[in-house]
Structures are given as structure tokens and as C-alpha cells.
Design an enzyme around this catalytic site. Structure first.
Site, PDB file in Angstrom:
ATOM      1  N   LYS A 222       6.006  78.875  90.667  1.00  0.00           N
ATOM      2  CA  LYS A 222       6.842  79.496  90.665  1.00  0.00           C
ATOM      3  C   LYS A 222       8.378  79.215  91.211  1.00  0.00           C
ATOM      4  CE  LYS A 222       8.378  83.022  91.477  1.00  0.00           C
ATOM      5  NZ  LYS A 222      10.627  83.576  91.149  1.00  0.00           N
TER       6      LYS A 222
ATOM      7  N   GLU B   8       5.910  80.998 104.653  1.00  0.00           N
ATOM      8  CA  GLU B   8       7.001  79.969 105.753  1.00  0.00           C
ATOM      9  C   GLU B   8       8.481  80.794 105.392  1.00  0.00           C
ATOM     10  OE1 GLU B   8      10.046  78.570 106.934  1.00  0.00           O
ATOM     11  OE2 GLU B   8      10.048  77.106 105.098  1.00  0.00           O
TER      12      GLU B   8
ATOM     13  N   CYS C 198      15.960  77.559 106.366  1.00  0.00           N
ATOM     14  CA  CYS C 198      15.559  78.528 106.519  1.00  0.00           C
ATOM     15  C   CYS C 198      15.538  78.414 108.127  1.00  0.00           C
ATOM     16  CB  CYS C 198      14.210  78.660 106.577  1.00  0.00           C
ATOM     17  SG  CYS C 198      12.877  77.384 106.599  1.00  0.00           S
TER      18      CYS C 198
ATOM     19  N   GLU D 164      18.965  86.456 110.296  1.00  0.00           N
ATOM     20  CA  GLU D 164      19.703  86.421 109.541  1.00  0.00           C
ATOM     21  C   GLU D 164      20.139  85.740 108.395  1.00  0.00           C
ATOM     22  OE1 GLU D 164      16.269  82.310 107.086  1.00  0.00           O
ATOM     23  OE2 GLU D 164      16.470  84.270 106.848  1.00  0.00           O
TER      24      GLU D 164
END
Length: 780
Positions: free
Chosen positions: A470, A545, A579, A678
Site C-alpha cells: 500500500k 523505518e 526522513c 521532526e
């Protein structure tokens, strides 16, 4: 004969092979028809087009209910079936025997007959996009003339025509084209226009014509026809099924999708190996059996079929272009519980055979997949550009690694060896084997769909697993488009399945009792949900991850020019939406003034190459969507209120699209959100340090541990500091860049498990010990 014209028309122009020039008497000019697809255009073609090998066997079969060698079941006389492109449109057409005619005569007759038929219709949209009330087949055949003949199959060395292969030029011209498109797919030429069309010209008109904006025709923007922007029909250039209804689709046509039926052709996505796996046929190559290769089912008693399907959930979503906030596609089908179950069931059936394939057999499919994607990298890059605003120059760099990953893991297919341990006083001989999990799943983030997908799918199938994938609902088109490639590469149905949907669909995969392993790329918050669902369901193995707040440590002896380049353009790659981006720069005091001055200038220069994402000169694009834009804007306001100095940027760029100026905050508070969280945008925080020990402490003072960079000319210092940094990847004098053979993954809250390299392969295998009792005496 290359062209034809009415007796009173001008001499026909010469056209390249594969094209035919046709005179339009109303507009007093020529238009040009692709003789294989019957798609048309006003611009004179400059290059020839070819069929795939010219053999009947290379062409997709006609719809099952129609015998293409005997047209009498449709009230037609049998025509010449020796033509390799013969189908029902080349039979009698409307009850006349045309087998004695030349191709030009048949085309001329059909023009006249179709115009007469359309002139008497009330709505004019024939069944473009559907065949006999059912979704189109994987080949997208329709009962509409000029939407039946198929584009040639993919063939090396042959020129392809089609919307997806040259999307940028079509997008650039579609908005300003001054005339409607004739012969648009779904609704026939001009689009089945009926009472609002022009019966003498083949042009449709609003609202039901196939003209510029006919809602049911096949013209430039017909929503039910198959023209340039038709949503239900064959799309440009009349390719009824594989590419759905042109760009951009509405509701049910496939736009960037593959077959008619669902938007993007994917209902729940690609269920059952790129499309859907029906029940297993018993014969090889999906042919033969009771129904034969060309029979109703194509192979076996009930042959496996690859097709795009509508979702059973009935839920859909839209994709918007962050570059200008326009709609890329509406009505993308979202997979619900039944759809996910169907995908998993298809993967389960396929696993029984896929696990028995030799390594060489698996590698053959994977190598072919690499070759196919490599030919169409620009197409896939443009999907990312349209969906999440990735500049085409960046998207192409991302895509360049995808074929390499397929080939890299193909090389492991026959190299998954175990170990053995000899008897060592325990009278036992021990062996280890590595076994596939079985049914696996992967969920990708939106900032690099193809790269994220291949890092999960390729090692998993190389290891012998089957897969359900997905993509993010923000950028699903690239994943959906993989369907035809999966099929053409030779993967059996059910080996690779693709579903589309948002977080709810991801939750269904995470909690599914039959999925044994799942890999997720995304935020920490979403990763926790995946791990929680996996634990509460069947304790499936999980690879995560997740995010990062990575540090770049810049020492006084760093090469200044390289350091400036790596922390400006390198950091701002993909507009900071990576990331592993080092969004905290820790600069030693002596070099800090010169570094800050140079970096400010670099950021402001890069602001000038932010803009149109399809322009190869553009280096920075928008943020992925409105939600991400608003999130980053909130961070900017938070940074200002915290008292941090704004060195540059800090505002929105322009009034259209989701663009934010590259931003630098100087000396933010250690507890401020811009320094600890982040952001996932073009926002960098800079602090200074005095000593090496202080830099290491500052770098590790975070809950993240994905990546880090060190800038120094001292190799021993680089080795010493890298050993002490709490990060899954440490780079020296460069930001993180993906590598095939080195592992990638995080420490602390940045994730568990690894991707890439042999480590990435082993994540999809389970170890098994086999122990022999050597004390049992031989009977002879």
C-alpha cells in the site's frame, strides 16, 4: 496508401508509417489517426509507430462474449480474420461485408456509418469504459468503435505512444488546445456525442458530446468518453483499458490508471498480482485447459487473471497537485476489509507455487521488472511530481535507483544459503536454513513511493514471499501504475498485490491475521499504531523505518565549499521531506561566522529555483499537500515565538501552491519544537559548539537515531566520532544518500530492522535449525 480524402479535398500529406491522414471538411484541414489504436490528433506526426511483432498472438484477446472470427452473433457477416489487428470493428461494422475492402475504404465507410448512427442517438455515450455492463478487462476493450483496437504491446526498440509516456508535453498543451480531440477513446471518434454533437464532423459539444468539454463523449475533457481528459473511457490516445480515461480522470475512468472501471483502474488496488487472481488454473502459462488459451477464461478450468478491480468498500479519495492545488484525480478507490482480505487470499494462493520457484525463475521475473521500469522511469517520476510536488529533476534521480534495486535483489534469489555446524562432542550435526515468512505486506510513505516500494517488495519476493503493498494516499499513482509491469514481467498472479487507501487500509494490513510480516515507512506516531496492531493480532514480525531529527556536525577543519553545498542543496533535497535529512546543524565556533554567511546565501539562491515542478531547472518544489503545508507553517510560527533568530526564510512563498521559503533558525532553545521535533520541510536549525565531546553530547540528545553526518578533514576524528553517535547511518562529508548494499534503519525511536543490502534481504527470512542425531547406529 498513407491517407485518404474526399474527392473534392486537397492532396493528402505524407505521414510516417502507422499513421493515416483524414480530411475534416468542416474545419478544412487534416487530422491524423493512429491506425492501430484509432486515436487521433491535430498535430502532424513526425515519427512512425509500429505494432508489436505484427502477429495476432501479440495482441490482447477480444472480450470473451464475442467471437472475433465469426461476427454473426452480433448480426454481422464474417470478415477477413487474417489481418493481425482484426477485431469486431473490422467485421461488417453495421451489417455490411467489408472483407473485400482495403483498410482505407473500411475506415472511410466506418467514418460515415458512425456519424450517421451518432446523429440519431440521444445521448451518444456508448459503453466507453465498460463492456456489456461489466468493468473492462485488463486490456480495456470496449464495444465502442475506434476504442477497440489495442496499442501494441511493449516491445524493445519500438516507439510507444500514449499519455503516460509523454505526460509533461501533454500536460503543457492540454489546457491551451484550441480544438476538440476527435476519435477520443470511450465514446468513439468525437465521443458518441448524440444530440449535442456535430454529425458531419465527428465533433462533440457540451454537455454530452465528445468535444472540448463534453461530459459523456470522448473529447478533450469528456468525463465518460476516452479523450484527453475523459474519466470513464479510453484516454489519450483511445487506449480504453490499460490507461483508463486520460488525464486527469473523474470518478471511474482510470486517468493514470490501468483499466476502465475504477478510477486509476484500481478499486482496491491491484489485487492478486497486479490485478486480481481468480481461482487457480491447472495448466502452465495460464493457457490451455478446458477453455484453452483464447477461450472464455483463458486457461485452465478457471484461469488466473490479472486485472484491476473496483473496491468493495465503495470509499474513494482524491489526489491534488501541491504545485497549484489542482485536482490530479478524483475517485481513487480505497480498499476496505473485504478488499484487503481478497488481496491477502490472492497472496496466499500464490505463495504455494511461488515458494517452489527456483531462484533463477524468481530472478528472471525481477530482472524483467527492472528492464521495464527502466524504460519508463520518466513516467513514474512524473507521477511523483504531480502527486506530491517532487521536482522532476529530483524524481528522476530517485527513480534511477529503482531498477538497480530490482537487479540487486534478483542476484540473491539463488544465493540464500544456510550454515552447518559439525558434531562437537554432543553427537549432533546442526544445520540452519532460511525460510520465507509467506504472506507479507508493506506500507510506504509519500515522499518517495517507488524507492520505498522496491526496498520492501524486491527483497521480499526474492526470498520467496508473496506481497501486499500500500502506497500513501497522497501519492498512490506510481504504485498503482506498477500493475501492468508486474504482469508483463511474468510474476504469477497473486505474488505482488497493490491496494490503495489511507490509514484505515494500513490498519487492516497491520492487524490481518494471515499476514506474517509487515514493513512500514512513515512517522513515529503511525509506526506505533502499526506495531500495536501487529502485536495485538498475530504477533507478526515488524520492520519500522521512522522519522529523524538528524544532526550534521561541522568541525573547524571541514572543507567549507563542500560543507555549504551538502547542507544547503543536500539538506533541501526533496524540499527537506526526507526522513534522514540533517535538520540540526551543529557548527564549531571558529568556522561558524563564515559558514552562516555562506549558507544564508545558498538558501536564498535555492529559493529562486523553487517553482514549476515539471521544469527540469526547478530544484525545490512545494510541500506534499495542504496538511503538510499547514503543519510546517505552524512550526515556523512556533519557532518565531520561541525567540529563535530567523536567519532567512520563515514565510510562505507566493500565493499559489504549498511553497515555503527555505528557512534557517539560529540558536533555538534546546527544548523548542523546531529543535526537538521532526518538521519534514525546508527548515534548518543551527547551534554552535566548542569541543568534540560537546558536539557528540548535543548530537545524541534526541529521541531519534536515524542518521548523522560529520564534516571534517581529519579521518581519525571521523572514525572516533562516528563510533559514538547513536544513529543507524553516519556519513562523512556528505548527507545521507541511499546505497544498495549498506543497511539503512534507525536506532532509538527511529525504528527497528534494516532495509537495503543483504541485511534488507534477511529481514524477509526466518532462520530454522535442523539437528541430526549422529548417535543412531546404522542398521547395515
Amino acid at each position: 496508401m498513407d491517407s485518404f480524402a474526399p474527392p473534392a479535398g486537397p492532396p493528402p500529406p505524407k505521414v510516417p508509417e502507422g499513421w493515416k491522414a483524414v480530411w475534416n471538411d468542416q474545419y478544412k484541414e487534416w487530422f491524423y489517426v493512429n491506425i492501430y489504436t484509432k486515436a487521433s490528433q491535430w498535430d502532424k506526426p513526425t515519427e512512425p509507430i509500429y505494432p508489436s511483432g505484427g502477429a495476432t498472438g501479440d495482441m490482447p484477446p477480444p472480450p470473451p462474449s464475442y467471437d472475433h472470427n465469426n461476427a454473426t452473433d452480433m448480426g454481422h457477416e464474417k470478415a477477413n480474420s487474417n489481418n493481425p489487428y482484426y477485431n469486431q470493428q473490422q467485421s461488417s461494422g453495421y451489417g455490411h461485408d467489408t472483407s473485400h475492402m482495403t483498410e482505407d475504404e473500411r475506415l472511410a465507410r466506418q467514418l460515415q456509418q458512425e456519424e450517421q448512427q451518432r446523429a440519431s442517438s440521444s445521448h451518444g455515450h456508448e459503453s466507453g469504459g465498460y463492456y456489456q455492463g461489466q468493468p473492462q478487462s485488463a486490456y480495456g476493450q470496449s464495444s465502442t468503435p475506434y476504442d477497440q483496437q489495442q496499442l501494441p504491446s511493449r516491445d524493445e526498440g519500438k516507439k510507444k505512444s500514449g499519455l503516460l509516456g509523454k505526460l509533461s508535453s501533454k500536460l503543457a498543451s492540454s489546457g491551451s488546445h484550441s480544438r476538440p480531440m476527435q476519435y477520443g477513446g470511450g465514446g468513439g471518434y468525437g465521443g458518441g456525442y448524440g444530440s449535442h454533437g456535430y454529425p458531419q464532423s465527428g465533433y462533440g459539444h457540451q454537455p454530452y458530446g465528445g468535444g472540448m468539454m463534453g461530459s459523456h463523449g470522448g473529447g478533450m475533457m469528456g468525463s465518460h468518453g476516452g479523450g484527453m481528459m475523459g474519466s470513464h473511457g479510453g484516454g489519450y490516445p483511445g487506449y480504453g483499458g490499460h490507461y483508463g480515461g486520460g488525464y486527469p480522470p473523474k470518478r471511474s475512468g482510470g486517468g493514470m490508471g490501468m483499466a476502465g472501471g475504477a478510477a486509476l483502474g484500481v478499486g482496491a488496488g491491484l489485487i492478486g498480482g497486479a490485478m486480481i487472481a481468480d481461482e487457480m488454473g491447472e495448466d502452465d502459462d495460464y493457457g490451455g485447459g478446458d477453455d484453452g488459451g483464447g477461450g472464455d477464461d483463458g486457461g485452465g478450468e478457471k484461469a488466473e487473471q490479472l486485472q484491476y478491480v473496483d473496491s468493495k468498500s465503495g470509499e474513494t479519495f482524491s489526489v491534488l497537485n501541491p504545485n497549484d492545488e489542482s485536482t490530479v484525480v478524483e475517485g481513487v478507490h480505497s480498499a476496505g476489509e473485504e478488499d484487503v482480505d481478497a488481496a491477502v487470499d490472492a497472496a496466499a494462493k500464490a505463495y504455494k507455487s511461488w515458494r517452489t520457484f527456483s531462484g533463477a525463475q524468481r530472478a528472471k521475473c525481477m530482472m524483467k521488472m527492472a528492464d521495464l521500469i527502466e524504460k519508463d522511469m520518466e513516467k513514474f517520476a512524473k507521477f511523483e511530481t504531480m502527486c506530491m510536488g517532487q521536482p522532476i529533476s529530483i524524481a528522476m534521480k530517485f527513480m534511477s535507483s529503482v531498477p538497480a534495486y530490482w537487479r540487486y535483489y534478483a542476484g540473491f534469489c539463488d544465493k540464500i544459503q544456510g550454515e552447518s555446524f559439525p558434531e562437537d562432542g554432543d553427537k549432533r550435526m546442526k544445520m540452519t536454513q532460511y525460510m520465507p515468512y509467506g504472506i507479507c505486506a508493506g506500507i510506504a510513505a509519500w515522499n518517495g513511493t517507488q524507492v520505498t516500494a522496491v526496498k520492501k517488495i524486491a527483497p521480499a519476493v526474492a526470498a520467496g514471499n508473496t506481497f501486499v503493498f500500500k502506497a500513501s494516499e497522497k501519492s498512490p499513482l506510481g504504485a498503482i501504475a506498477l500493475g501492468e509491469y508486474i504482469k508483463e514481467a511474468g510474476f504469477p498472479p497473486g505474488v505482488i498485490n497493490i491496494v490503495s487507501g489511507a490509514g484505515k487500509t494500513g490498519g487492516l494490513l497491520s492487524a490481518h491475521m494471515e499476514i506474517r510480516k509487515i514493513s512500514f515507512t512513515g512517522s513515529i506516531a503511525s509506526g506505533r499504531k502499526v506495531q500495536d496492531a501487529a502485536t495485538k493480532s498475530n504477533l507478526k514480525d515488524v520492520t519500522l523505518e521512522l522519522g529523524g531529527k538528524s544532526p550534521a556536525i561541522i568541525f573547524n577543519d571541514a572543507d567549507l565549499d563542500n560543507t555549504l553545498a551538502m547542507n544547503s542543496q543536500g539538506f533541501l533535497n526533496n524540499t527537506g521531506q526526507i526522513c534522514a535529512a540533517c535538520s540540526r546543524a551543529l557548527v564549531q565556533e571558529k568556522i561558524a561566522p563564515e559558514f552562516l554567511k555562506g549558507l544564508k546565501g545558498k538558501f536564498e539562491e535555492l529559493s529562486n529555483v523553487m517553482g514549476d515542478t515539471l521544469d527540469p531547472k526547478t530544484m525545490l518544489g512545494p510541500l506534499a499537500d495542504k496538511a503538510q503545508f499547514e503543519r510546517v507553517m505552524e512550526f515556523l510560527e512556533s519557532g518565531k515565538s520561541s525567540g529563535a533568530e530567523v536567519l532567512t526564510g520563515g514565510t510562505r512563498k507566493g500565493e499559489k501552491g504549498h511553497f515555503i521559503e527555505p528557512t534557517i533558525y539560529l540558536n533555538p532553545d534546546n527544548k523548542s519544537r523546531i529543535y526537538t521535533d521532526e518538521i519534514f520541510g525546508p527548515v534548518l536549525s543551527i547551534k554552535t559548539f566548542k569541543t568534540e565531546e560537546e558536539a557528540i553530547e548535543m548530537a545524541n540528545n534526541t529521541s531519534y537515531g536515524l542518521a548523522a553526518s560529520i564534516y571534517t578533514s581529519d579521518v581519525t576524528r571521523a572514525m572516533r566520532v562516528s563510533a559514538l553517535l547513536e544513529a543507524g547511518t553516519v556519513t562523512i562529508n556528505a548527507p545521507y544518500g541511499g546505497t544498495l548494499n549498506a543497511p539503512f534503519g534507525g536506532m532509538k525511536q527511529s525504528g527497528v530492522g534494516r532495509e537495503s543490502g543483504r541485511y534488507g534481504l534477511m529481514e524477509w527470512l526466518q532462520s530454522k535449525a535442523v539437528v541430526f542425531n549422529m548417535a543412531v547406529p546404522s542398521k547395515d
